[in-house]
Design a protein around this motif. Sequence first.
Motif, mmCIF file in Angstrom:
data_model
loop_
_atom_site.group_PDB
_atom_site.id
_atom_site.type_symbol
_atom_site.label_atom_id
_atom_site.label_comp_id
_atom_site.label_asym_id
_atom_site.label_seq_id
_atom_site.Cartn_x
_atom_site.Cartn_y
_atom_site.Cartn_z
ATOM 1 N N GLU A 62 -4.355 3.025 -12.494
ATOM 2 C CA GLU A 62 -4.381 1.623 -12.080
ATOM 3 C C GLU A 62 -3.600 1.406 -10.775
ATOM 4 O OE1 GLU A 62 -0.902 1.935 -14.965
ATOM 5 O OE2 GLU A 62 -2.941 2.701 -14.877
ATOM 6 N N LEU A 63 -2.647 2.297 -10.501
ATOM 7 C CA LEU A 63 -1.924 2.211 -9.232
ATOM 8 C C LEU A 63 -2.851 2.539 -8.060
ATOM 9 C CD1 LEU A 63 1.413 3.942 -10.300
ATOM 10 C CD2 LEU A 63 1.014 1.493 -9.983
ATOM 11 N N ALA A 64 -3.653 3.569 -8.228
ATOM 12 C CA ALA A 64 -4.626 3.934 -7.190
ATOM 13 C C ALA A 64 -5.701 2.855 -7.050
ATOM 14 C CB ALA A 64 -5.259 5.284 -7.503
ATOM 15 N N ASP A 65 -6.090 2.245 -8.159
ATOM 16 C CA ASP A 65 -7.064 1.152 -8.104
ATOM 17 C C ASP A 65 -6.520 -0.033 -7.304
ATOM 18 O OD1 ASP A 65 -8.834 2.612 -9.648
ATOM 19 O OD2 ASP A 65 -8.284 1.603 -11.529
ATOM 20 N N SER A 66 -5.256 -0.367 -7.522
ATOM 21 C CA SER A 66 -4.638 -1.462 -6.776
ATOM 22 C C SER A 66 -4.540 -1.121 -5.289
ATOM 23 C CB SER A 66 -3.249 -1.771 -7.331
ATOM 24 O OG SER A 66 -3.326 -2.260 -8.647
ATOM 25 N N LEU A 67 -4.211 0.120 -4.989
ATOM 26 C CA LEU A 67 -4.151 0.573 -3.599
ATOM 27 C C LEU A 67 -5.519 0.443 -2.938
ATOM 28 C CD1 LEU A 67 -2.805 1.965 -1.183
ATOM 29 C CD2 LEU A 67 -3.184 4.144 -2.337
ATOM 30 N N GLU A 68 -6.555 0.844 -3.637
ATOM 31 C CA GLU A 68 -7.912 0.752 -3.105
ATOM 32 C C GLU A 68 -8.315 -0.708 -2.871
ATOM 33 O OE1 GLU A 68 -12.119 2.802 -4.117
ATOM 34 O OE2 GLU A 68 -11.153 1.774 -5.795
ATOM 35 N N THR A 69 -7.951 -1.596 -3.788
ATOM 36 C CA THR A 69 -8.258 -3.015 -3.631
ATOM 37 C C THR A 69 -7.613 -3.577 -2.369
ATOM 38 O OG1 THR A 69 -8.472 -3.311 -6.017
ATOM 39 C CG2 THR A 69 -8.087 -5.290 -4.718
ATOM 40 N N LEU A 70 -6.353 -3.222 -2.135
ATOM 41 C CA LEU A 70 -5.667 -3.673 -0.922
ATOM 42 C C LEU A 70 -6.333 -3.104 0.329
ATOM 43 C CD1 LEU A 70 -1.950 -3.306 -2.045
ATOM 44 C CD2 LEU A 70 -3.156 -5.444 -1.542
ATOM 45 N N ALA A 71 -6.683 -1.821 0.278
ATOM 46 C CA ALA A 71 -7.262 -1.159 1.451
ATOM 47 C C ALA A 71 -8.631 -1.716 1.820
ATOM 48 C CB ALA A 71 -7.367 0.347 1.193
ATOM 49 N N MET A 75 0.827 -1.202 0.000
ATOM 50 C CA MET A 75 0.000 0.000 0.000
ATOM 51 C C MET A 75 0.863 1.255 0.000
ATOM 52 S SD MET A 75 -3.067 -1.146 2.588
ATOM 53 C CE MET A 75 -3.842 0.455 2.570
ATOM 54 N N ARG A 76 1.896 1.261 0.820
ATOM 55 C CA ARG A 76 2.791 2.425 0.882
ATOM 56 C C ARG A 76 3.507 2.635 -0.453
ATOM 57 N NH1 ARG A 76 4.126 7.206 3.444
ATOM 58 N NH2 ARG A 76 6.319 7.564 3.093
ATOM 59 N N SER A 77 3.994 1.557 -1.050
ATOM 60 C CA SER A 77 4.691 1.670 -2.336
ATOM 61 C C SER A 77 3.768 2.155 -3.440
ATOM 62 C CB SER A 77 5.291 0.310 -2.714
ATOM 63 O OG SER A 77 6.270 -0.078 -1.785
ATOM 64 N N LEU A 78 2.539 1.643 -3.457
ATOM 65 C CA LEU A 78 1.579 2.097 -4.460
ATOM 66 C C LEU A 78 1.219 3.563 -4.251
ATOM 67 C CD1 LEU A 78 -0.667 -1.067 -4.595
ATOM 68 C CD2 LEU A 78 0.647 -0.116 -6.518
ATOM 69 N N GLU A 79 1.110 3.991 -2.996
ATOM 70 C CA GLU A 79 0.830 5.396 -2.698
ATOM 71 C C GLU A 79 1.942 6.294 -3.241
ATOM 72 O OE1 GLU A 79 0.295 8.342 1.182
ATOM 73 O OE2 GLU A 79 0.946 6.275 1.454
ATOM 74 N N GLU A 80 3.187 5.909 -2.983
ATOM 75 C CA GLU A 80 4.324 6.696 -3.459
ATOM 76 C C GLU A 80 4.413 6.681 -4.990
ATOM 77 O OE1 GLU A 80 6.451 8.610 -1.747
ATOM 78 O OE2 GLU A 80 5.482 8.148 0.161
ATOM 79 N N ALA A 81 4.171 5.525 -5.579
ATOM 80 C CA ALA A 81 4.231 5.418 -7.042
ATOM 81 C C ALA A 81 3.148 6.269 -7.700
ATOM 82 C CB ALA A 81 4.091 3.954 -7.466
ATOM 83 N N TYR A 82 1.934 6.230 -7.131
ATOM 84 C CA TYR A 82 0.851 7.033 -7.703
ATOM 85 C C TYR A 82 1.112 8.528 -7.524
ATOM 86 C CZ TYR A 82 -3.757 8.794 -8.854
ATOM 87 O OH TYR A 82 -4.785 9.486 -9.426
ATOM 88 N N ALA A 83 1.709 8.914 -6.400
ATOM 89 C CA ALA A 83 2.044 10.332 -6.195
ATOM 90 C C ALA A 83 3.058 10.800 -7.238
ATOM 91 C CB ALA A 83 2.599 10.554 -4.793
ATOM 92 N N ALA A 84 3.957 9.918 -7.630
ATOM 93 C CA ALA A 84 4.965 10.265 -8.628
ATOM 94 C C ALA A 84 4.431 10.153 -10.056
ATOM 95 C CB ALA A 84 6.191 9.366 -8.472
ATOM 96 N N MET A 85 3.431 9.312 -10.251
ATOM 97 C CA MET A 85 2.868 9.086 -11.594
ATOM 98 C C MET A 85 1.346 9.170 -11.559
ATOM 99 S SD MET A 85 5.245 5.855 -12.744
ATOM 100 C CE MET A 85 5.067 4.961 -11.189
ATOM 101 N N PRO A 86 0.793 10.353 -11.373
ATOM 102 C CA PRO A 86 -0.667 10.471 -11.261
ATOM 103 C C PRO A 86 -1.412 10.124 -12.554
ATOM 104 C CG PRO A 86 0.358 12.634 -11.291
ATOM 105 C CD PRO A 86 1.459 11.632 -11.221
ATOM 106 N N ASN A 87 -0.701 9.962 -13.630
ATOM 107 C CA ASN A 87 -1.334 9.568 -14.891
ATOM 108 C C ASN A 87 -1.518 8.050 -14.979
ATOM 109 O OD1 ASN A 87 1.456 9.169 -15.010
ATOM 110 N ND2 ASN A 87 1.490 9.355 -17.236
ATOM 111 N N ARG A 88 -1.249 7.318 -13.882
ATOM 112 C CA ARG A 88 -1.405 5.858 -13.843
ATOM 113 C C ARG A 88 -2.482 5.481 -12.822
ATOM 114 N NH1 ARG A 88 3.332 2.837 -14.522
ATOM 115 N NH2 ARG A 88 1.894 1.101 -14.426
#
Length: 121
Positions: free
Chosen positions: A55-64, A40-53
């Motif tokens: 699917e990263l936020a979707d994966s984070l939401e699925t985990l949460a 979750m932390r890695s996906l949060e950081e990755a999405y913050a760096a790449m907001p045009n992706r």
Amino acid sequence: AWQQLQRHHGQASGTFGADEHLAGAEPHRGSELCVVVESMRSLEEAYAAMPNRPELADSLETLAYNALPAALSDDNWAHQYLTQPNAVLAGLELWNESAAQADASQPTLSRVFGNVGADAT
């Protein structure tokens, strides 16, 4: 990298099979709580760096909403060390191996997952 993990080790909860090492996608293999929160932390950081992706936020939401609640007690004071997608019971159960070893009226955490008692953290 996340897509490769999901393709080869992904599980229904959104996490990937990992119990000390990558374990594959079979539902009898589990994921540790640390895998969930670190992902979750890695996906949060990755999405913050790449907001045009998104699917990263979707994966984070699925985990949460799937993996994290399955690994924690309702009050967040206890956790399930290893969560398996096909586990029929996770949490408190009555255990009565013998009257000398356990009081059957006192719930203990399931030993299937390696916990040692209701006070284990």
